[in-house]
Design a protein around this motif. Sequence first.
Motif, PDB file in Angstrom:
ATOM      1  N   ALA A  58      24.083  16.237 -55.887  1.00 26.35           N
ATOM      2  CA  ALA A  58      23.667  17.500 -56.869  1.00 26.35           C
ATOM      3  C   ALA A  58      23.794  16.930 -58.374  1.00 26.35           C
ATOM      4  CB  ALA A  58      24.649  18.522 -56.640  1.00 26.35           C
ATOM      5  N   MET A  59      24.577  16.078 -58.524  1.00 27.69           N
ATOM      6  CA  MET A  59      24.806  15.551 -59.979  1.00 27.69           C
ATOM      7  C   MET A  59      23.798  14.718 -60.206  1.00 27.69           C
ATOM      8  SD  MET A  59      28.874  14.855 -60.438  1.00 27.69           S
ATOM      9  CE  MET A  59      28.705  13.836 -61.583  1.00 27.69           C
ATOM     10  N   ARG A  60      23.049  14.070 -59.234  1.00 25.86           N
ATOM     11  CA  ARG A  60      21.846  13.068 -59.314  1.00 25.86           C
ATOM     12  C   ARG A  60      20.586  13.756 -59.165  1.00 25.86           C
ATOM     13  NH1 ARG A  60      26.716  10.823 -58.218  1.00 25.86           N
ATOM     14  NH2 ARG A  60      26.853   8.737 -59.140  1.00 25.86           N
ATOM     15  N   GLU A  61      20.708  15.107 -59.238  1.00 20.27           N
ATOM     16  CA  GLU A  61      19.496  15.773 -59.121  1.00 20.27           C
ATOM     17  C   GLU A  61      18.816  16.147 -57.815  1.00 20.27           C
ATOM     18  OE1 GLU A  61      17.080  14.227 -62.209  1.00 20.27           O
ATOM     19  OE2 GLU A  61      18.061  15.207 -63.648  1.00 20.27           O
ATOM     20  N   VAL A  62      19.664  15.954 -56.813  1.00 24.37           N
ATOM     21  CA  VAL A  62      19.313  15.997 -55.533  1.00 24.37           C
ATOM     22  C   VAL A  62      19.642  17.442 -55.004  1.00 24.37           C
ATOM     23  CG1 VAL A  62      19.474  15.293 -52.989  1.00 24.37           C
ATOM     24  CG2 VAL A  62      19.597  13.593 -54.837  1.00 24.37           C
ATOM     25  N   ALA A  63      18.613  18.287 -54.427  1.00 28.26           N
ATOM     26  CA  ALA A  63      18.922  19.578 -53.870  1.00 28.26           C
ATOM     27  C   ALA A  63      20.003  19.743 -52.731  1.00 28.26           C
ATOM     28  CB  ALA A  63      17.894  20.502 -53.940  1.00 28.26           C
ATOM     29  N   SER A  64      20.944  19.143 -52.859  1.00 33.83           N
ATOM     30  CA  SER A  64      21.611  18.876 -51.388  1.00 33.83           C
ATOM     31  C   SER A  64      22.121  20.138 -50.531  1.00 33.83           C
ATOM     32  CB  SER A  64      22.909  17.923 -51.552  1.00 33.83           C
ATOM     33  OG  SER A  64      23.788  18.713 -52.773  1.00 33.83           O
TER      34      SER A  64
END
Length: 286
Positions: A61-67
Motif C-alpha cells: 500500500a505504501m508503494r501505491e498498490v491497492a492491496s
Amino acid sequence: MADAVTVDEINPGDHACLTFTDPDERLDLVADFVADGLHRGQRVICFTDALTPDELSEELAMREVASVAAIDRGQLTLYTSQDAPAADGGATAERMVALIARERHQAARRGMPGLRVSADMCWAGRPIAIDQLVAFEQQAASLFTDGRLTAICQYDRETFDSVTLAFASDAHHKTVAALAYHDTPLLRICRQHRPPGVRAAGEMDYTHLQPLQQALTEALRLDDNIHLNLVKLRFIDVTAATAIVKAAATLPAGRRMVVSCPPAVAQVLNAVGAEHVPQLVMPSQS
C-alpha cells in the motif's frame, strides 16, 4: 545463464529469479510485479516469510498498490509458506508446487488470464530445507509451459550461500534487478519503480554527478511526479545537492519532485536553495 531484465520486462509465462541485499529495493520490485499482475486481471499470490502478510500488505500500500481492495475481491492472497493451505505440516517442494498448480487451475476456472506468484524463498534457507529448494525449482518448471503462470522467486544474499544462489540463477529463465545507474560499495543509484523515480543509498559527492544526472534525466522523462528516495543516503555534498535542486526547478508547475531523505541530507538540499523551489517537496523526516 538466465537473461537479466528489469521488472517491467517480465512477461506472462516467465520464471524469474531475484537475488537481493536491500530489502526495500526487493519490495519495490515485488510491488511493481504485483501491481502489473493486478492490472492484467491475473490472480496474484505472494508467499512471504521475511514479513507477515499484514506487514507485506502495508508495504504494498505504501508503494501505491491497492492491496486491501485486491485482497477483499479475492484477486490477491498473501501467505506465509508455513500457513499456505497445501503446506500443512511444513513447506516442502511437493506441497508448494501442488498449491501453485491448484491455484493456477482455479484462476482459469474463474476466467482470469493467469496466475502470478511472488515467492520469498527464505523458507528454503533453513539447513533442513535446502534440498527442498532444488526439488521445488525443478518440479515447478513444468507449470510454466502454457504461459499461464508467471513467477519471481526471491533470494536474500545474506541467507543463501554462493553455490545456492548460482543454482537459483541457473534454474530460472530470467534474473530480475533494478536498473542501476551506479553500483559500487560506496554508492548505489538505481531506478525506483513504485512510486516511480530514483533510489540512492550510500555516500554521494561531485564524482557521482554523471550517473546522478542520468538517473534524474530518465525520471524526468518517464514520470509525471518524481520520487527521489534518499532515505539510505548517509552523505551528500553541495555539488550533488545542487544538481537535484536544479533538476526539480526544471519541472513545470503541474509536476513535482518528492524527496525522502534524512535530516542531514535535507539540510544540505535546503542550503543550496531547495526551500525556494516550489516543485521540490520534502516530507518531514524524523
